[in-house]
Design an enzyme around this catalytic site. Sequence first.
Site, PDB file in Angstrom:
ATOM      1  N   ASN A   9       0.864  -1.185   0.000  1.00  9.94           N
ATOM      2  CA  ASN A   9       0.000   0.000   0.000  1.00  9.94           C
ATOM      3  C   ASN A   9       0.900   1.234   0.000  1.00  9.94           C
ATOM      4  O   ASN A   9       1.506   1.561   1.013  1.00  9.94           O
ATOM      5  CB  ASN A   9      -0.894  -0.033   1.252  1.00  9.94           C
ATOM      6  CG  ASN A   9      -1.709   1.250   1.416  1.00  9.94           C
ATOM      7  OD1 ASN A   9      -1.785   2.072   0.495  1.00  9.94           O
ATOM      8  ND2 ASN A   9      -2.310   1.419   2.580  1.00  9.94           N
ATOM      9  N   TRP A  10       0.966   1.893  -1.151  1.00 12.33           N
ATOM     10  CA  TRP A  10       1.896   3.016  -1.302  1.00 12.33           C
ATOM     11  C   TRP A  10       1.350   4.309  -0.677  1.00 12.33           C
ATOM     12  O   TRP A  10       2.049   5.319  -0.643  1.00 12.33           O
ATOM     13  CB  TRP A  10       2.234   3.231  -2.779  1.00 12.33           C
ATOM     14  CG  TRP A  10       2.986   2.089  -3.396  1.00 12.33           C
ATOM     15  CD1 TRP A  10       3.380   0.930  -2.786  1.00 12.33           C
ATOM     16  CD2 TRP A  10       3.442   1.988  -4.757  1.00 12.33           C
ATOM     17  NE1 TRP A  10       4.047   0.124  -3.670  1.00 12.33           N
ATOM     18  CE2 TRP A  10       4.100   0.745  -4.886  1.00 12.33           C
ATOM     19  CE3 TRP A  10       3.349   2.821  -5.872  1.00 12.33           C
ATOM     20  CZ2 TRP A  10       4.664   0.320  -6.092  1.00 12.33           C
ATOM     21  CZ3 TRP A  10       3.917   2.407  -7.073  1.00 12.33           C
ATOM     22  CH2 TRP A  10       4.568   1.170  -7.183  1.00 12.33           C
ATOM     23  N   LYS A  11       0.105   4.275  -0.268  1.00 11.84           N
ATOM     24  CA  LYS A  11      -0.532   5.461   0.361  1.00 11.84           C
ATOM     25  C   LYS A  11      -0.356   6.681  -0.554  1.00 11.84           C
ATOM     26  O   LYS A  11      -0.348   6.536  -1.773  1.00 11.84           O
ATOM     27  CB  LYS A  11       0.016   5.670   1.767  1.00 11.84           C
ATOM     28  CG  LYS A  11      -0.104   4.390   2.616  1.00 11.84           C
ATOM     29  CD  LYS A  11       0.144   4.589   4.072  1.00 11.84           C
ATOM     30  CE  LYS A  11       0.002   3.255   4.806  1.00 11.84           C
ATOM     31  NZ  LYS A  11       0.095   3.355   6.238  1.00 11.84           N
ATOM     32  N   HIS A  95      -9.501   1.300   5.506  1.00  8.11           N
ATOM     33  CA  HIS A  95      -8.173   1.516   6.107  1.00  8.11           C
ATOM     34  C   HIS A  95      -8.317   2.496   7.271  1.00  8.11           C
ATOM     35  O   HIS A  95      -9.101   3.447   7.209  1.00  8.11           O
ATOM     36  CB  HIS A  95      -7.196   2.055   5.058  1.00  8.11           C
ATOM     37  CG  HIS A  95      -5.779   2.007   5.523  1.00  8.11           C
ATOM     38  ND1 HIS A  95      -5.261   2.946   6.391  1.00  8.11           N
ATOM     39  CD2 HIS A  95      -4.789   1.115   5.280  1.00  8.11           C
ATOM     40  CE1 HIS A  95      -4.001   2.631   6.644  1.00  8.11           C
ATOM     41  NE2 HIS A  95      -3.687   1.523   5.989  1.00  8.11           N
ATOM     42  N   GLU A  97      -6.575   4.869   8.240  1.00 13.77           N
ATOM     43  CA  GLU A  97      -6.339   6.282   7.915  1.00 13.77           C
ATOM     44  C   GLU A  97      -7.593   6.912   7.337  1.00 13.77           C
ATOM     45  O   GLU A  97      -7.875   8.089   7.579  1.00 13.77           O
ATOM     46  CB  GLU A  97      -5.139   6.401   6.959  1.00 13.77           C
ATOM     47  CG  GLU A  97      -3.830   6.147   7.699  1.00 13.77           C
ATOM     48  CD  GLU A  97      -2.720   5.552   6.851  1.00 13.77           C
ATOM     49  OE1 GLU A  97      -2.809   5.594   5.608  1.00 13.77           O
ATOM     50  OE2 GLU A  97      -1.756   5.020   7.451  1.00 13.77           O
ATOM     51  N   GLU A 167      -5.076  -4.789  10.849  1.00 14.43           N
ATOM     52  CA  GLU A 167      -4.071  -3.732  10.983  1.00 14.43           C
ATOM     53  C   GLU A 167      -4.298  -2.994  12.298  1.00 14.43           C
ATOM     54  O   GLU A 167      -5.108  -2.049  12.344  1.00 14.43           O
ATOM     55  CB  GLU A 167      -4.182  -2.743   9.823  1.00 14.43           C
ATOM     56  CG  GLU A 167      -3.848  -3.317   8.470  1.00 14.43           C
ATOM     57  CD  GLU A 167      -3.301  -2.257   7.504  1.00 14.43           C
ATOM     58  OE1 GLU A 167      -2.217  -2.469   6.988  1.00 14.43           O
ATOM     59  OE2 GLU A 167      -3.951  -1.223   7.307  1.00 14.43           O
ATOM     60  N   GLY A 173       2.752   2.500  10.812  1.00 13.28           N
ATOM     61  CA  GLY A 173       3.702   3.606  10.654  1.00 13.28           C
ATOM     62  C   GLY A 173       4.447   3.960  11.929  1.00 13.28           C
ATOM     63  O   GLY A 173       5.073   5.013  12.009  1.00 13.28           O
ATOM     64  N   SER A 213       3.700  -1.956  10.329  1.00 15.60           N
ATOM     65  CA  SER A 213       5.152  -2.004  10.541  1.00 15.60           C
ATOM     66  C   SER A 213       5.769  -3.349  10.171  1.00 15.60           C
ATOM     67  O   SER A 213       6.653  -3.845  10.867  1.00 15.60           O
ATOM     68  CB  SER A 213       5.494  -1.624  11.990  1.00 15.60           C
ATOM     69  OG  SER A 213       5.119  -0.286  12.253  1.00 15.60           O
ATOM     70  N   GLY A 234       3.085  -1.075   4.270  1.00 17.07           N
ATOM     71  CA  GLY A 234       3.093   0.353   3.949  1.00 17.07           C
ATOM     72  C   GLY A 234       4.508   0.809   3.618  1.00 17.07           C
ATOM     73  O   GLY A 234       5.018   0.576   2.515  1.00 17.07           O
ATOM     74  N   GLY A 235       5.167   1.426   4.591  1.00 21.05           N
ATOM     75  CA  GLY A 235       6.485   2.040   4.380  1.00 21.05           C
ATOM     76  C   GLY A 235       7.492   1.145   3.665  1.00 21.05           C
ATOM     77  O   GLY A 235       8.173   1.588   2.730  1.00 21.05           O
TER      78      GLY A 235
HETATM   79  P1  13P Z   1       3.249   0.552   7.651  1.00 19.76           P
HETATM   80  O1  13P Z   1       3.748  -0.748   7.064  1.00 19.76           O
HETATM   81  O2  13P Z   1       3.974   1.756   7.147  1.00 19.76           O
HETATM   82  O3  13P Z   1       3.141   0.488   9.132  1.00 19.76           O
HETATM   83  O4  13P Z   1       1.741   0.743   7.099  1.00 19.76           O
HETATM   84  C1  13P Z   1       0.850  -0.308   7.233  1.00 19.76           C
HETATM   85  C2  13P Z   1      -0.375   0.017   6.482  1.00 19.76           C
HETATM   86  O5  13P Z   1      -1.113   0.905   6.847  1.00 19.76           O
HETATM   87  C3  13P Z   1      -0.673  -0.767   5.279  1.00 19.76           C
HETATM   88  O6  13P Z   1      -1.966  -0.541   4.825  1.00 19.76           O
END
Ligand code: 13P
Length: 251
Positions: A9-11, A95, A97, A167, A173, A213, A234-235
């Site tokens: 997930n590149w956000k 999600h 967020e 999640e 994050g 993470s 994510g990251g």
């Molecule tokens: P991180 O891997 O950066 O913690 O993000 C997880 C995420 O929100 C994937 O959707």
Amino acid sequence: MRKQLIAGNWKMNTTIPESLELIHQLKERVSSSCPAEVALIPPFTSLSVAAAALRGTGIQLGAQNLSHLAGGAVTGEISGAMLVSVGCRYVLIGHSERRKLFQENDALIHLKLKMALSEGLWPILCVGESWEEREAGQARDVIKNQLEKSWNHFTPMEMRKTTIAYEPVWAIGTGKNAQPEQAQDIHEHIRALVDSQFGAELAQEVRIIYGGSVTPENSSSLLIQPDIDGALVGGASLEANSFYAIIEAVH
Ligand code: 13P
């Protein structure tokens, strides 16, 4: 036998050239014999070029969101049909967020799930508790509530096409991933909930992936858990080496 899914997930990261560079680096590494299914979930603006760049690779494409409405006068939204036409198989729904920053609630998430499924997309439904909820011993109830409101009136076929992503909000994050046993405990709980609602056979088919993470360092210990069927990254998905190392952790 469930095939593990590793989704990046590149956000709200990557311009079009950056997306293409990342895909170029990944394509060289991910082979057709890869034991995991791999999906990339770039921002909307990169979907079209990503679809073209991924053609023939076996790597799937997903979107980060969709409208609960079919189309028309809805400025700024993207419909399920548009996502299908650009080549998406998956779409993230719920999600944390989006729940937090855009006040998406379970009722809206339910509508988005139904819309995605009716358009032929495969949703990745995200659920998870906050740190306060975990500290108060409410994690299981919070997740049960999120799931039951989301899959309200689902047919077995709709459930079969849905991937659940656990999640924990406190792990996203933050660099503080859930310990493998903590994650396994919740994944087992989620599978039991699917079992009680849709039966044992379907519960064994549904993929439940972990996000929060995930890194090359912790991925093996998470992915080896019996009820963890992949990762939503994510990251670490923004860099080809680290994302590929997570893909390689699947055996
Ligand atoms: P991180 O891997 O950066 O913690 O993000 C997880 C995420 O929100 C994937 O959707």
